[in-house]
Motif scaffolding. Structure first.
Motif, PDB file in Angstrom:
ATOM      1  N   PHE A 192      40.901  38.327  29.467  1.00 53.62           N
ATOM      2  CA  PHE A 192      40.315  39.431  30.105  1.00 53.62           C
ATOM      3  C   PHE A 192      39.624  38.736  31.464  1.00 53.62           C
ATOM      4  O   PHE A 192      39.917  39.394  32.587  1.00 53.62           O
ATOM      5  N   GLY A 193      39.305  37.535  31.609  1.00 53.36           N
ATOM      6  CA  GLY A 193      38.666  36.988  32.524  1.00 53.36           C
ATOM      7  C   GLY A 193      39.678  36.721  33.404  1.00 53.36           C
ATOM      8  O   GLY A 193      39.639  36.757  34.871  1.00 53.36           O
ATOM      9  N   GLU A 194      40.941  36.203  33.014  1.00 51.42           N
ATOM     10  CA  GLU A 194      42.001  35.913  33.775  1.00 51.42           C
ATOM     11  C   GLU A 194      42.577  37.147  34.497  1.00 51.42           C
ATOM     12  O   GLU A 194      42.816  37.079  35.881  1.00 51.42           O
ATOM     13  N   ARG A 195      42.540  38.258  33.796  1.00 51.12           N
ATOM     14  CA  ARG A 195      42.914  39.520  34.452  1.00 51.12           C
ATOM     15  C   ARG A 195      41.997  40.070  35.612  1.00 51.12           C
ATOM     16  O   ARG A 195      42.390  40.367  36.565  1.00 51.12           O
ATOM     17  N   LEU A 196      40.671  39.526  35.458  1.00 53.20           N
ATOM     18  CA  LEU A 196      39.606  40.130  35.926  1.00 53.20           C
ATOM     19  C   LEU A 196      39.833  39.277  37.712  1.00 53.20           C
ATOM     20  O   LEU A 196      39.428  39.613  38.479  1.00 53.20           O
TER      21      LEU A 196
END
Length: 131
Positions: free
Chosen positions: A54-58
């Motif tokens: 999720f952090g990478e997508r954010l």
């Protein structure tokens, strides 16, 4: 004083005074209120976990707004809480599982959003309740 009284009903003078005050107000706010940071560090979790993904997508999404999001891989919620409570860690945000943090131990932390619904699964052996 006579000059000011004459200009009080002059529309050009009123518009000029309005814009002068507006420029002065914007200048004062420009100096007093700092802009938001362009680099943010966020603690997530294990690189194979959902929080890290999720952090990478954010990171991709906030890059569209010219913000550089640095993702820090950690051991999980307890590590993230320790990083958030340490002002020298450099971590601004962290993903933490709900109801893990003791509010009396971390009174300075603030929750800003709920991200995922995480059900708890309870498993048991079939023979345990037959007694």
């Amino acid at each position: 004083m006579n000059f000011i009284q004459r200009q009080m009903y002059n529309p050009v003078a009123l518009v000029g005074a309005f814009f002068a005050l507006l420029i002065l107000l914007i200048g004062v706010l420009w100096i007093l209120i700092p802009p938001p940071p362009k680099t943010i560090e966020m603690a997530t979790g294990f690189p194979s976990g959902l929080y890290y993904q999720f952090g990478e997508r954010l990171k991709v999404e906030v890059a569209k707004e010219s913000v550089n999001l640095k993702i820090k891989s950690t051991g999980g919620t307890i590590d993230n809480l320790a990083l958030l409570s340490d002002p020298k860690s450099g971590v601004d945000f962290a993903m933490v599982q709900g109801r893990v943090a003791n509010l009396t131990q971390y009174p300075q932390l603030i929750s800003i959003a709920g991200m995922f619904y995480e059900p708890i699964w309870v498993w048991y052996r079939e023979g345990v309740f037959k007694r």
